[in-house]
Design a protein around this motif. Structure first.
Motif, PDB file in Angstrom:
ATOM      1  N   CYS A  22     -20.793  27.485 -25.516  1.00 49.56           N
ATOM      2  CA  CYS A  22     -20.738  27.165 -24.282  1.00 49.56           C
ATOM      3  C   CYS A  22     -22.257  26.495 -23.926  1.00 49.56           C
ATOM      4  CB  CYS A  22     -20.710  28.305 -23.304  1.00 49.56           C
ATOM      5  SG  CYS A  22     -20.873  28.030 -21.646  1.00 49.56           S
ATOM      6  N   ALA A  23     -22.013  25.095 -23.597  1.00 48.66           N
ATOM      7  CA  ALA A  23     -23.152  24.467 -23.798  1.00 48.66           C
ATOM      8  C   ALA A  23     -23.575  24.150 -22.010  1.00 48.66           C
ATOM      9  CB  ALA A  23     -22.804  23.045 -24.240  1.00 48.66           C
ATOM     10  N   ALA A  24     -24.908  24.491 -21.611  1.00 44.94           N
ATOM     11  CA  ALA A  24     -25.225  24.264 -20.398  1.00 44.94           C
ATOM     12  C   ALA A  24     -25.995  22.910 -20.245  1.00 44.94           C
ATOM     13  CB  ALA A  24     -25.775  25.508 -19.770  1.00 44.94           C
ATOM     14  N   SER A  25     -25.873  22.410 -18.915  1.00 48.13           N
ATOM     15  CA  SER A  25     -26.570  21.066 -18.595  1.00 48.13           C
ATOM     16  C   SER A  25     -26.780  21.361 -17.089  1.00 48.13           C
ATOM     17  CB  SER A  25     -25.741  19.745 -19.041  1.00 48.13           C
ATOM     18  OG  SER A  25     -24.708  19.896 -18.361  1.00 48.13           O
ATOM     19  N   GLY A  26     -27.999  20.733 -16.734  1.00 46.76           N
ATOM     20  CA  GLY A  26     -28.286  20.403 -15.275  1.00 46.76           C
ATOM     21  C   GLY A  26     -29.431  21.341 -15.131  1.00 46.76           C
ATOM     22  N   ARG A  27     -29.598  21.838 -13.788  1.00 45.59           N
ATOM     23  CA  ARG A  27     -30.751  22.719 -13.579  1.00 45.59           C
ATOM     24  C   ARG A  27     -30.426  24.233 -13.813  1.00 45.59           C
ATOM     25  NH1 ARG A  27     -33.674  21.283  -8.200  1.00 45.59           N
ATOM     26  NH2 ARG A  27     -35.274  22.799  -9.137  1.00 45.59           N
ATOM     27  N   ARG A  52     -29.526  37.861 -21.068  1.00 46.52           N
ATOM     28  CA  ARG A  52     -30.462  37.338 -19.992  1.00 46.52           C
ATOM     29  C   ARG A  52     -30.928  36.255 -20.622  1.00 46.52           C
ATOM     30  NH1 ARG A  52     -30.918  40.437 -15.570  1.00 46.52           N
ATOM     31  NH2 ARG A  52     -29.985  42.722 -15.822  1.00 46.52           N
ATOM     32  N   TRP A  53     -31.602  35.404 -19.791  1.00 45.96           N
ATOM     33  CA  TRP A  53     -32.221  34.283 -20.102  1.00 45.96           C
ATOM     34  C   TRP A  53     -33.385  34.491 -21.433  1.00 45.96           C
ATOM     35  CZ3 TRP A  53     -29.435  30.050 -19.456  1.00 45.96           C
ATOM     36  CH2 TRP A  53     -28.694  29.876 -18.461  1.00 45.96           C
ATOM     37  N   SER A  54     -33.842  35.495 -21.079  1.00 49.92           N
ATOM     38  CA  SER A  54     -35.089  35.929 -22.070  1.00 49.92           C
ATOM     39  C   SER A  54     -34.506  36.179 -23.391  1.00 49.92           C
ATOM     40  CB  SER A  54     -35.803  37.242 -21.511  1.00 49.92           C
ATOM     41  OG  SER A  54     -34.931  38.404 -21.725  1.00 49.92           O
ATOM     42  N   GLY A  55     -33.127  36.495 -23.487  1.00 53.80           N
ATOM     43  CA  GLY A  55     -32.654  36.769 -24.764  1.00 53.80           C
ATOM     44  C   GLY A  55     -32.723  38.132 -25.400  1.00 53.80           C
ATOM     45  N   PHE A  56     -33.466  38.949 -24.420  1.00 54.57           N
ATOM     46  CA  PHE A  56     -33.925  40.199 -25.209  1.00 54.57           C
ATOM     47  C   PHE A  56     -32.869  41.328 -24.610  1.00 54.57           C
ATOM     48  CE2 PHE A  56     -37.621  38.693 -26.896  1.00 54.57           C
ATOM     49  CZ  PHE A  56     -38.504  38.177 -25.945  1.00 54.57           C
ATOM     50  N   SER A  57     -32.059  41.168 -23.835  1.00 50.50           N
ATOM     51  CA  SER A  57     -31.104  42.143 -23.405  1.00 50.50           C
ATOM     52  C   SER A  57     -29.556  41.663 -23.806  1.00 50.50           C
ATOM     53  CB  SER A  57     -31.199  42.598 -21.864  1.00 50.50           C
ATOM     54  OG  SER A  57     -32.376  43.039 -21.809  1.00 50.50           O
ATOM     55  N   THR A  58     -28.452  42.374 -24.403  1.00 47.73           N
ATOM     56  CA  THR A  58     -27.344  41.840 -24.216  1.00 47.73           C
ATOM     57  C   THR A  58     -26.281  42.975 -23.847  1.00 47.73           C
ATOM     58  OG1 THR A  58     -27.162  42.566 -26.640  1.00 47.73           O
ATOM     59  CG2 THR A  58     -27.563  40.210 -26.301  1.00 47.73           C
ATOM     60  N   TYR A  59     -25.083  43.024 -23.389  1.00 46.19           N
ATOM     61  CA  TYR A  59     -24.342  43.601 -22.705  1.00 46.19           C
ATOM     62  C   TYR A  59     -22.935  43.579 -23.323  1.00 46.19           C
ATOM     63  CZ  TYR A  59     -28.380  43.644 -19.760  1.00 46.19           C
ATOM     64  OH  TYR A  59     -29.610  43.550 -19.399  1.00 46.19           O
ATOM     65  N   TYR A  60     -22.176  44.496 -23.635  1.00 46.34           N
ATOM     66  CA  TYR A  60     -20.732  44.223 -23.887  1.00 46.34           C
ATOM     67  C   TYR A  60     -19.950  45.274 -23.464  1.00 46.34           C
ATOM     68  CZ  TYR A  60     -23.129  41.863 -27.732  1.00 46.34           C
ATOM     69  OH  TYR A  60     -23.822  41.071 -28.617  1.00 46.34           O
ATOM     70  N   ILE A  70     -23.210  38.094 -28.671  1.00 42.42           N
ATOM     71  CA  ILE A  70     -23.523  36.788 -27.910  1.00 42.42           C
ATOM     72  C   ILE A  70     -24.818  36.675 -28.401  1.00 42.42           C
ATOM     73  CG2 ILE A  70     -24.497  38.582 -26.163  1.00 42.42           C
ATOM     74  CD1 ILE A  70     -23.549  36.468 -24.148  1.00 42.42           C
ATOM     75  N   SER A  71     -24.960  35.436 -28.556  1.00 43.49           N
ATOM     76  CA  SER A  71     -26.352  34.882 -28.802  1.00 43.49           C
ATOM     77  C   SER A  71     -26.613  33.670 -28.165  1.00 43.49           C
ATOM     78  CB  SER A  71     -26.492  34.813 -30.189  1.00 43.49           C
ATOM     79  OG  SER A  71     -25.571  33.603 -30.771  1.00 43.49           O
ATOM     80  N   ARG A  72     -28.029  33.284 -28.235  1.00 40.49           N
ATOM     81  CA  ARG A  72     -28.258  31.856 -27.549  1.00 40.49           C
ATOM     82  C   ARG A  72     -29.105  30.868 -28.488  1.00 40.49           C
ATOM     83  NH1 ARG A  72     -29.640  31.111 -22.740  1.00 40.49           N
ATOM     84  NH2 ARG A  72     -28.779  32.922 -21.976  1.00 40.49           N
ATOM     85  N   ASP A  73     -29.115  29.824 -28.348  1.00 38.41           N
ATOM     86  CA  ASP A  73     -30.011  28.762 -28.837  1.00 38.41           C
ATOM     87  C   ASP A  73     -30.441  28.084 -27.698  1.00 38.41           C
ATOM     88  OD1 ASP A  73     -31.499  26.742 -29.895  1.00 38.41           O
ATOM     89  OD2 ASP A  73     -29.850  26.419 -31.374  1.00 38.41           O
ATOM     90  N   ASN A  74     -31.729  28.341 -27.243  1.00 41.03           N
ATOM     91  CA  ASN A  74     -32.214  27.902 -25.819  1.00 41.03           C
ATOM     92  C   ASN A  74     -32.758  26.402 -26.045  1.00 41.03           C
ATOM     93  OD1 ASN A  74     -32.329  30.185 -24.526  1.00 41.03           O
ATOM     94  ND2 ASN A  74     -34.112  30.987 -25.172  1.00 41.03           N
ATOM     95  N   ALA A  75     -33.006  25.914 -27.306  1.00 39.74           N
ATOM     96  CA  ALA A  75     -33.354  24.434 -27.778  1.00 39.74           C
ATOM     97  C   ALA A  75     -32.181  23.803 -27.343  1.00 39.74           C
ATOM     98  CB  ALA A  75     -33.809  24.300 -29.165  1.00 39.74           C
ATOM     99  N   LYS A  76     -31.126  24.220 -27.506  1.00 40.07           N
ATOM    100  CA  LYS A  76     -29.625  23.552 -27.499  1.00 40.07           C
ATOM    101  C   LYS A  76     -29.158  24.006 -26.057  1.00 40.07           C
ATOM    102  CE  LYS A  76     -28.517  23.053 -32.247  1.00 40.07           C
ATOM    103  NZ  LYS A  76     -27.518  23.109 -33.388  1.00 40.07           N
ATOM    104  N   ASN A  77     -29.806  24.847 -25.329  1.00 42.18           N
ATOM    105  CA  ASN A  77     -29.353  25.376 -24.097  1.00 42.18           C
ATOM    106  C   ASN A  77     -27.662  25.431 -24.016  1.00 42.18           C
ATOM    107  OD1 ASN A  77     -31.078  25.348 -21.990  1.00 42.18           O
ATOM    108  ND2 ASN A  77     -30.221  23.601 -21.008  1.00 42.18           N
ATOM    109  N   THR A  78     -27.657  26.463 -25.087  1.00 46.69           N
ATOM    110  CA  THR A  78     -26.174  26.714 -25.697  1.00 46.69           C
ATOM    111  C   THR A  78     -26.181  28.358 -25.860  1.00 46.69           C
ATOM    112  OG1 THR A  78     -25.662  24.752 -26.522  1.00 46.69           O
ATOM    113  CG2 THR A  78     -24.301  26.433 -27.325  1.00 46.69           C
ATOM    114  N   VAL A  79     -24.749  29.063 -25.380  1.00 50.71           N
ATOM    115  CA  VAL A  79     -24.758  30.440 -25.680  1.00 50.71           C
ATOM    116  C   VAL A  79     -23.471  30.535 -26.517  1.00 50.71           C
ATOM    117  CG1 VAL A  79     -23.404  30.926 -23.657  1.00 50.71           C
ATOM    118  CG2 VAL A  79     -24.651  32.960 -24.913  1.00 50.71           C
ATOM    119  N   TYR A  80     -23.442  31.316 -27.508  1.00 49.87           N
ATOM    120  CA  TYR A  80     -22.493  31.661 -28.398  1.00 49.87           C
ATOM    121  C   TYR A  80     -21.677  32.936 -28.240  1.00 49.87           C
ATOM    122  CZ  TYR A  80     -24.852  27.728 -30.553  1.00 49.87           C
ATOM    123  OH  TYR A  80     -25.544  26.549 -30.866  1.00 49.87           O
TER     124      TYR A  80
END
Length: 123
Positions: A22-27, A52-60, A70-80
């Motif tokens: 899931c690629a995010a763009s915008g503000r 959470r945006w911090s990446g320190f908490s995940t929920y299922y 669930i994981s994220r790459d903040n450099a790419k503004n993408t969550v997986y």
């Protein structure tokens, strides 16, 4: 305004794996986080995973715990969403969303949604 674009869905046999993106763009906001929901035909949209945006908490959700990650790459503004050991009951349209307040497990907390990607798991 935030735009979300999901990809990675498809057809897989039971026991197989898929990774949704899931690629995010915008503000993008700096509070809350992102989540994945799914909706099967004739059923309500249900929570699967969130972070959470911090990446320190995940929920299922209990139904996916131990199989989905669930994981994220903040450099790419993408969550997986890595989905392993898939079951036919995982078949649904998967949506990613952004929440800024409220409960991560409630779809009403989400301000933005992607268009969804179909996941079909055959027996």
């Amino acid at each position: 305004q935030v735009q979300l674009v999901e990809s990675g869905g498809g057809l897989v046999q039971a026991g197989g794996s898929l990774r949704l993106s899931c690629a995010a763009s915008g503000r993008t906001p700096n509070r809350g986080g992102m989540g994945w929901f799914r909706q099967a035909p004739g059923k309500e949209r249900e929570f699967a995973a969130a972070d959470r945006w911090s990446g320190f908490s995940t929920y299922y959700a209990d139904s996916v715990k131990g199989r989905f990650t669930i994981s994220r790459d903040n450099a790419k503004n993408t969550v997986y969403l890595q989905m392993n050991s898939l079951k036919p009951e995982d078949t649904a349209v998967y949506y990613c969303g952004v929440y800024t307040s409220g409960s991560y497990y409630s779809s009403e907390s989400y301000d933005y949604w992607g268009q969804g990607t179909q996941v079909t798991v055959s027996p």
